[in-house]
Design a protein around this motif. Structure first.
Motif, mmCIF file in Angstrom:
data_model
loop_
_atom_site.group_PDB
_atom_site.id
_atom_site.type_symbol
_atom_site.label_atom_id
_atom_site.label_comp_id
_atom_site.label_asym_id
_atom_site.label_seq_id
_atom_site.Cartn_x
_atom_site.Cartn_y
_atom_site.Cartn_z
ATOM 1 N N ALA A 1 0.826 -1.213 0.000
ATOM 2 C CA ALA A 1 0.000 0.000 0.000
ATOM 3 C C ALA A 1 0.858 1.260 0.000
ATOM 4 N N HIS A 2 2.088 1.140 0.431
ATOM 5 C CA HIS A 2 2.969 2.305 0.453
ATOM 6 C C HIS A 2 4.020 2.265 -0.653
ATOM 7 N N GLY A 3 3.687 1.601 -1.771
ATOM 8 C CA GLY A 3 4.485 1.702 -2.980
ATOM 9 C C GLY A 3 5.516 0.619 -3.233
ATOM 10 N N GLN A 4 5.629 -0.376 -2.376
ATOM 11 C CA GLN A 4 6.606 -1.440 -2.620
ATOM 12 C C GLN A 4 6.019 -2.479 -3.563
ATOM 13 N N PRO A 5 6.844 -3.072 -4.436
ATOM 14 C CA PRO A 5 6.350 -4.162 -5.280
ATOM 15 C C PRO A 5 5.928 -5.353 -4.424
ATOM 16 N N ASN A 6 5.126 -6.215 -5.018
ATOM 17 C CA ASN A 6 4.562 -7.359 -4.293
ATOM 18 C C ASN A 6 5.636 -8.218 -3.628
ATOM 19 N N TRP A 7 6.693 -8.557 -4.363
ATOM 20 C CA TRP A 7 7.706 -9.441 -3.787
ATOM 21 C C TRP A 7 8.473 -8.765 -2.656
ATOM 22 N N ILE A 8 8.656 -7.444 -2.736
ATOM 23 C CA ILE A 8 9.327 -6.743 -1.640
ATOM 24 C C ILE A 8 8.412 -6.688 -0.420
ATOM 25 N N GLY A 9 7.128 -6.616 -0.646
ATOM 26 C CA GLY A 9 6.182 -6.687 0.471
ATOM 27 C C GLY A 9 6.329 -7.981 1.242
ATOM 28 N N TRP A 10 6.467 -9.095 0.491
ATOM 29 C CA TRP A 10 6.677 -10.391 1.166
ATOM 30 C C TRP A 10 8.041 -10.453 1.826
ATOM 31 N N ALA A 11 9.047 -9.862 1.187
ATOM 32 C CA ALA A 11 10.389 -9.840 1.790
ATOM 33 C C ALA A 11 10.372 -9.046 3.100
ATOM 34 N N ASN A 12 9.653 -7.929 3.114
ATOM 35 C CA ASN A 12 9.525 -7.154 4.348
ATOM 36 C C ASN A 12 8.837 -7.967 5.440
ATOM 37 N N ALA A 13 7.791 -8.686 5.054
ATOM 38 C CA ALA A 13 7.062 -9.503 6.027
ATOM 39 C C ALA A 13 7.957 -10.587 6.619
ATOM 40 N N VAL A 14 8.709 -11.242 5.755
ATOM 41 C CA VAL A 14 9.619 -12.288 6.233
ATOM 42 C C VAL A 14 10.681 -11.687 7.146
ATOM 43 N N ALA A 15 11.241 -10.558 6.741
ATOM 44 C CA ALA A 15 12.297 -9.934 7.537
ATOM 45 C C ALA A 15 11.793 -9.535 8.920
ATOM 46 N N VAL A 16 10.645 -8.882 8.975
ATOM 47 C CA VAL A 16 10.133 -8.395 10.259
ATOM 48 C C VAL A 16 9.730 -9.558 11.164
ATOM 49 N N GLU A 17 8.956 -10.488 10.648
ATOM 50 C CA GLU A 17 8.424 -11.557 11.504
ATOM 51 C C GLU A 17 9.488 -12.578 11.898
ATOM 52 N N LEU A 18 10.318 -12.994 10.959
ATOM 53 C CA LEU A 18 11.331 -13.995 11.301
ATOM 54 C C LEU A 18 12.473 -13.389 12.122
ATOM 55 N N MET A 19 12.734 -12.106 11.945
ATOM 56 C CA MET A 19 13.759 -11.462 12.754
ATOM 57 C C MET A 19 13.349 -11.466 14.223
ATOM 58 N N THR A 20 12.071 -11.306 14.494
ATOM 59 C CA THR A 20 11.577 -11.353 15.868
ATOM 60 C C THR A 20 11.860 -12.718 16.483
ATOM 61 N N ILE A 21 11.598 -13.770 15.736
ATOM 62 C CA ILE A 21 11.848 -15.125 16.248
ATOM 63 C C ILE A 21 13.343 -15.348 16.436
ATOM 64 N N TYR A 22 14.131 -14.956 15.449
ATOM 65 C CA TYR A 22 15.579 -15.136 15.552
ATOM 66 C C TYR A 22 16.144 -14.393 16.752
ATOM 67 N N LEU A 23 15.724 -13.152 16.946
ATOM 68 C CA LEU A 23 16.242 -12.363 18.062
ATOM 69 C C LEU A 23 15.849 -12.978 19.402
ATOM 70 N N GLY A 24 14.665 -13.583 19.470
ATOM 71 C CA GLY A 24 14.282 -14.303 20.692
ATOM 72 C C GLY A 24 15.224 -15.457 20.973
ATOM 73 N N LEU A 25 15.567 -16.206 19.932
ATOM 74 C CA LEU A 25 16.514 -17.319 20.084
ATOM 75 C C LEU A 25 17.905 -16.806 20.470
ATOM 76 N N GLU A 26 18.336 -15.735 19.835
ATOM 77 C CA GLU A 26 19.651 -15.161 20.125
ATOM 78 C C GLU A 26 19.717 -14.633 21.557
ATOM 79 N N LEU A 27 18.649 -14.004 22.007
ATOM 80 C CA LEU A 27 18.588 -13.485 23.367
ATOM 81 C C LEU A 27 18.737 -14.622 24.377
ATOM 82 N N ARG A 28 18.050 -15.713 24.112
ATOM 83 C CA ARG A 28 18.123 -16.876 25.002
ATOM 84 C C ARG A 28 19.524 -17.478 25.018
ATOM 85 N N ALA A 29 20.136 -17.586 23.843
ATOM 86 C CA ALA A 29 21.490 -18.145 23.765
ATOM 87 C C ALA A 29 22.494 -17.251 24.485
ATOM 88 N N ARG A 30 22.354 -15.937 24.351
ATOM 89 C CA ARG A 30 23.277 -15.024 25.017
ATOM 90 C C ARG A 30 23.116 -15.067 26.527
#
Length: 181
Positions: free
Chosen positions: A35-64
């Motif tokens: 809706a804010h001008g990104q192509p469809n595939w970049i929209g999915w890339a943003n979704a993957v980056a935001v949501e999976l980064m949250t999970i990864y950072l949770g795992l990293e926090l626990r490991a640290r």
């Protein structure tokens, strides 16, 4: 209900909630990006980056934490990515309090699910059991014994190094004009 059955039911519930909440969160981030001008595939890339980064950072926090390393940066990034996800949920909502609450549910459920799963396992390794072989145990040494203080010794006479006359050293490389030896 046996423990194995209970574990299977918990796994099915975990996967169902994770799949639905993840799908909703991914979709909201994607739709907001598009809706804010990104192509469809970049929209999915943003979704993957935001949501999976949250999970990864949770795992990293626990490991640290387990390793006794600092967690400040990772914790800050976790909060930032969680807020990005939540902001995408609320931005796509109907502009009312209930619209915002309902839109935030997938993101909050996903974060709660990740938190519960990551906090489920023990954070510290189990203690060594008494029947383990001695090679795996470290016993503290017994109380310190009386140590006699070290007394400084006085040298008999200062040692003077022998002085040898300089000898002529022949260069072992050919002389090249312009290079300093």
């Amino acid at each position: 209900m046996t423990e194995r059955t209970e574990s299977a039911v918990r796994l099915v519930i975990l996967l169902a909630i994770g799949a639905m909440a993840g799908a909703a969160a991914f979709t909201h981030v994607h739709d907001l990006s598009v809706a804010h001008g990104q192509p469809n595939w970049i929209g999915w890339a943003n979704a993957v980056a935001v949501e999976l980064m949250t999970i990864y950072l949770g795992l990293e926090l626990r490991a640290r934490r387990r390793a006794g390393r600092p967690v400040g940066l990772v914790g800050s990034l976790l909060v930032a990515f969680a807020l990005l996800s939540l902001a995408a949920q609320v931005a796509e909502a109907h502009p009312s309090v209930w619209g915002w609450v309902v839109a935030a549910v997938p993101s909050l459920a996903f974060l709660a699910l990740v938190k519960v799963v990551l906090s489920n396992a023990p954070a510290t390794p189990p203690a060594v059991e008494p029947n383990q072989p001695d090679g795996y145990r470290y016993d503290e040494p017994a109380g310190a014994t009386e140590v006699e203080p070290v007394r400084p010794t006085v040298p008999a006479s200062p040692v003077v190094p022998a002085v040898l006359p300089p000898r002529a050293v022949q260069p072992n490389r050919p002389h090249v004009v312009g290079i300093i030896r």
